[in-house]
Design a protein around this motif. Structure first.
Motif, short mmCIF file in Angstrom:
data_model
loop_
_atom_site.label_atom_id
_atom_site.label_comp_id
_atom_site.label_asym_id
_atom_site.label_seq_id
_atom_site.Cartn_x
_atom_site.Cartn_y
_atom_site.Cartn_z
N LEU A 138 0.83 -1.19 0.00
CA LEU A 138 0.00 0.00 0.00
C LEU A 138 0.87 1.25 0.00
CD1 LEU A 138 -1.97 -2.28 0.94
CD2 LEU A 138 -3.21 -0.51 2.17
N PHE A 139 0.40 2.29 -0.72
CA PHE A 139 1.15 3.53 -0.88
C PHE A 139 0.32 4.72 -0.37
CE2 PHE A 139 3.00 0.76 -3.98
CZ PHE A 139 4.31 1.18 -4.17
N ASN A 140 1.03 5.68 0.23
CA ASN A 140 0.44 7.01 0.43
C ASN A 140 1.49 8.04 0.07
OD1 ASN A 140 0.04 9.58 2.31
ND2 ASN A 140 -1.95 8.69 1.86
N PRO A 141 1.14 9.05 -0.79
CA PRO A 141 2.13 10.01 -1.27
C PRO A 141 2.30 11.23 -0.39
CG PRO A 141 0.08 10.34 -2.42
CD PRO A 141 -0.14 9.17 -1.49
N GLY A 142 1.46 11.40 0.63
CA GLY A 142 1.65 12.53 1.53
C GLY A 142 0.59 13.59 1.42
N GLY A 143 1.01 14.81 1.65
CA GLY A 143 0.12 15.96 1.67
C GLY A 143 0.15 16.62 3.05
N PRO A 144 -0.85 16.33 3.93
CA PRO A 144 -2.03 15.51 3.66
C PRO A 144 -2.91 16.11 2.57
CG PRO A 144 -2.29 16.73 5.71
CD PRO A 144 -0.90 16.97 5.26
N GLY A 145 -3.56 15.24 1.85
CA GLY A 145 -4.46 15.67 0.80
C GLY A 145 -4.15 15.11 -0.56
N ALA A 146 -3.03 14.40 -0.71
CA ALA A 146 -2.67 13.83 -2.01
C ALA A 146 -3.33 12.47 -2.20
CB ALA A 146 -1.16 13.71 -2.14
N SER A 147 -3.56 12.14 -3.46
CA SER A 147 -4.29 10.92 -3.83
C SER A 147 -3.34 9.74 -3.97
CB SER A 147 -5.04 11.14 -5.15
OG SER A 147 -5.49 9.91 -5.68
N GLY A 148 -3.55 8.71 -3.16
CA GLY A 148 -2.78 7.49 -3.32
C GLY A 148 -3.19 6.72 -4.56
N MET A 149 -4.45 6.87 -4.99
CA MET A 149 -4.88 6.21 -6.21
C MET A 149 -4.11 6.77 -7.41
SD MET A 149 -9.01 6.04 -5.55
CE MET A 149 -9.36 5.00 -6.98
N GLU A 150 -4.01 8.09 -7.49
CA GLU A 150 -3.26 8.70 -8.59
C GLU A 150 -1.79 8.34 -8.53
OE1 GLU A 150 -3.94 12.79 -9.51
OE2 GLU A 150 -6.02 12.73 -8.83
N THR A 151 -1.25 8.23 -7.33
CA THR A 151 0.16 7.86 -7.18
C THR A 151 0.43 6.49 -7.78
OG1 THR A 151 0.42 9.16 -5.16
CG2 THR A 151 1.98 7.38 -5.50
N VAL A 152 -0.39 5.52 -7.42
CA VAL A 152 -0.18 4.16 -7.94
C VAL A 152 -0.46 4.10 -9.43
CG1 VAL A 152 -1.01 1.78 -7.81
CG2 VAL A 152 -0.47 3.03 -5.72
N ALA A 153 -1.46 4.85 -9.90
CA ALA A 153 -1.72 4.88 -11.33
C ALA A 153 -0.53 5.42 -12.11
CB ALA A 153 -2.96 5.71 -11.62
N SER A 154 0.22 6.33 -11.51
CA SER A 154 1.41 6.89 -12.15
C SER A 154 2.61 5.96 -12.02
CB SER A 154 1.74 8.24 -11.53
OG SER A 154 2.98 8.72 -11.96
N LEU A 155 2.75 5.36 -10.85
CA LEU A 155 3.96 4.62 -10.52
C LEU A 155 3.93 3.16 -10.97
CD1 LEU A 155 6.62 5.01 -8.80
CD2 LEU A 155 5.30 4.15 -6.86
N ALA A 156 2.78 2.52 -10.84
CA ALA A 156 2.70 1.07 -10.99
C ALA A 156 3.08 0.55 -12.38
CB ALA A 156 1.30 0.59 -10.62
N PRO A 157 2.68 1.21 -13.48
CA PRO A 157 3.06 0.64 -14.78
C PRO A 157 4.56 0.48 -14.95
CG PRO A 157 1.31 2.25 -15.06
CD PRO A 157 1.76 2.35 -13.64
N GLY A 158 5.35 1.40 -14.42
CA GLY A 158 6.80 1.29 -14.53
C GLY A 158 7.40 0.23 -13.63
N LEU A 159 6.61 -0.26 -12.66
CA LEU A 159 7.09 -1.29 -11.74
C LEU A 159 6.55 -2.68 -12.08
CD1 LEU A 159 6.67 0.58 -8.32
CD2 LEU A 159 8.81 0.16 -9.56
N ALA A 160 5.74 -2.77 -13.12
CA ALA A 160 5.04 -4.03 -13.41
C ALA A 160 6.00 -5.20 -13.55
CB ALA A 160 4.18 -3.88 -14.66
N GLU A 161 7.13 -4.99 -14.21
CA GLU A 161 8.09 -6.09 -14.42
C GLU A 161 9.26 -6.03 -13.46
OE1 GLU A 161 7.17 -8.51 -16.26
OE2 GLU A 161 5.37 -7.35 -16.77
N ALA A 162 9.24 -5.08 -12.52
CA ALA A 162 10.26 -5.01 -11.48
C ALA A 162 9.85 -5.93 -10.33
CB ALA A 162 10.40 -3.58 -10.99
N PRO A 163 10.78 -6.26 -9.43
CA PRO A 163 10.42 -7.17 -8.33
C PRO A 163 9.21 -6.74 -7.53
CG PRO A 163 12.81 -6.93 -8.46
CD PRO A 163 12.23 -5.96 -9.45
N LEU A 164 9.06 -5.44 -7.27
CA LEU A 164 7.92 -5.01 -6.47
C LEU A 164 6.61 -5.27 -7.20
CD1 LEU A 164 9.10 -1.65 -4.84
CD2 LEU A 164 9.06 -3.95 -3.84
N GLY A 165 6.57 -4.99 -8.50
CA GLY A 165 5.37 -5.23 -9.27
C GLY A 165 5.08 -6.70 -9.49
#
Length: 526
Positions: free
Chosen positions: A113-140
């Motif tokens: 699970l991710f939280n990008p901070g703020g308070p007030g920032a969207s964790g959904m948008e964070t993962v939507a931005s970050l996750a595609p680049g991690l799909a084939e990395a160990p974390l993904g």
């Protein structure tokens, strides 16, 4: 917080330094809220036992950028139901938006699970931005990558809401630089109205009373269980470290792994954090100025020692005469010029943009600095504002200590200006209190040393030149949690998963194998 998202993590500094809002009354400060009664397991069973109804993410988008990102077929979303008030779990409920990219490999560990901070920032948008680049990395490959919008934020409901779009434009242009009694009275009247609007438009005092981190971590534990994870694996940036450390206190036995990058120290007072944060931004400004001085045509000149004075000479005239921007369609006011530069100081890669903005400002065009400020305020090109700053204020008002004495507020602002003279308007201290003294609900937390008996090893990352969450806070948090500290030598706010191999390898090893880095590890830019 990740660089493509809103970088609004000045904690109380922006409120107290009147860069977002300033307000408050002389009324006696409300006492901290009493501990919320812990519901019996039976009272919460219906929340812990809910089955997620995963589906398409399009309806969760709250901006054009999110709408485009959420169209990725690798993502699915659902709304988690949680009690609005944990002291009354049979009462009204809230919804927390959740986005997931499933693990791409066969050896799935669980959810990360991710939280990008703020308070007030969207964790959904964070993962939507970050996750595609991690799909084939160990974390993904090993984890479902999961982002959630904390209660009141982004797609979660009830939404924390205070100002409409035209009101935001007025607020951003409001100077609040008059230190006279009449000026203080006017500022406080404006901000009393702001607090009233927040109460009315967010759904009433009960919503605001339960908007803080205390309740977010309880939501997080329900989310952990609903996702099917026996223990939580979590990566929090900036304010997300407060969520992580608070979860560690509330549920130490439910933690598998915590990575906390850009720490807020839970035992630090609000006043000390504000002053330290202002000093951090002055340090970042000085580092920028020294770099700028080595470049041709630096708008602050070739002598870094004169940079603050030259910056003041460029920006202070905006108090009386805002600059044209966007071909005359808009104007750059003094507060937005300061906010735009602060936005650029979060990451050294943004320094050339600051220089470009100051150079064009010198010729009468405020467009670049205005656009930097737009990023900070989450303003879309069509003029629509997200609710990030409103959530920032609302959550801070129940998380932070309150100042209700004008003399104490004046001393805080004096110390903040002394720590960060580049953002001092030169008109004197405006002793108007911050918005939270008008808040309809008391704080739900206070500075303290975390009690985390039984917590497994954790990893805290702290950056030596971090302007928003200065380095020492990470040192202190790691010590409080009995965890490992990874130091990054750089000029930016947070670093994990930004492409620094030394950091990312350590984070991956810890999250996958639970192997903490050796003591004293220091990473540097490639």
């Amino acid at each position: 917080m990740l660089p493509r998202l809103r970088l609004s993590v000045l904690a109380a500094a922006l409120c107290s330094a009147a860069l977002v809002l300033s307000a408050c009354s002389q009324a006696a400060p409300p006492a901290p809220a009493p501990p919320t009664p812990t519901p019996t397991p039976a009272e919460l069973n219906r929340f812990y036992d809910q089955v997620p109804q995963w589906g398409a993410c399009a309806d969760y988008a709250t901006s054009a950028q999110a709408q485009q990102a959420y169209a990725n077929q690798a993502f699915d979303c659902f709304s988690l139901t949680v009690p609005l008030d944990y002291s009354a779990p049979a009462g009204p409920t809230a919804k927390v938006g959740v986005l997931r990219q499933r693990a791409t490999g066969p050896d799935r560990i669980g959810s990360l699970l991710f939280n990008p901070g703020g308070p007030g920032a969207s964790g959904m948008e964070t993962v939507a931005s970050l996750a595609p680049g991690l799909a084939e990395a160990p974390l993904g490959q090993r984890f479902d990558l999961v982002g959630f919008d904390p209660r009141g934020v982004g797609s979660s409901t009830p939404t924390l809401d205070c100002l409409n779009d035209p009101e935001w434009e007025v607020e951003r242009a409001d100077l609040d630089v008059d230190p006279s009694p009449a000026g203080v009275q006017q500022t406080e009247a404006e901000n009393q109205h702001y607090a009233q609007l927040c109460t009315e438009r967010s759904g009433g005092p009960q919503v605001l009373a339960n908007a803080g981190t205390r309740d977010v971590v309880r939501d997080l534990d329900i989310l952990r269980a609903v996702l099917g994870d026996q223990k939580l694996s979590y990566l929090g940036f900036s304010y997300g470290t407060r969520i992580g450390s608070s979860y560690a206190e509330a549920f130490p036995g439910n933690v598998r792994a915590l990575v906390l990058d850009g720490a807020l120290d839970p035992k630090q007072s609000t006043i000390d954090r504000v002053v330290a944060q202002n000093a951090g931004f002055q340090h970042a400004f000085d580092a920028y100025a020294a770099d700028c001085a080595r470049q041709p045509n630096c708008p602050l000149g070739t002598d870094p020692a004169q940079a603050t004075a030259r910056f003041q000479a460029l920006t202070r005239p905006l108090i009386d005469a805002p600059a044209r921007a966007e071909g005359g369609a808009r104007t750059l006011a003094y507060p937005d010029a300061i906010t735009g530069v602060i936005q650029g100081l979060y990451l050294s890669e943004f320094w050339p943009v600051i220089s470009a903005g100051l150079s064009t400002l010198a010729s009468g065009d405020g467009t670049t600095l205005l656009q930097l400020a737009d990023i900070y305020y989450n303003r879309e090109p069509n003029g629509h504002y997200g609710n990030g700053i409103e959530a920032f204020n609302a959550i801070s008002c129940v998380d932070e200590e309150r100042i209700t004495d004008r003399a104490q507020q004046a001393e805080l602002i004096r110390r903040a200006n002394e720590a960060a003279p580049f953002r001092d308007d030169g008109r004197g201290v405006v002793a108007a209190l911050d918005p939270c003294a008008f808040w309809p609900s008391p704080p739900t937390s206070q500075p303290h040393v975390p009690q985390v008996q039984g917590l497994p090893p954790t990893l805290v990352i702290s950056t030596t030149g971090d302007p928003a969450t200065p380095y020492q806070a990470g040192v202190d948090l790691a010590q409080s949690l009995g965890g490992s500290l990874l130091t990054f030598e750089g000029n930016q706010h947070t670093v994990a998963l930004r492409g620094v191999t030394c950091v990312d390898d350590a984070v991956t090893r810890y999250l996958v194998d639970l192997s903490v880095p050796p003591p004293g590890i220091v990473c540097r830019p490639a």
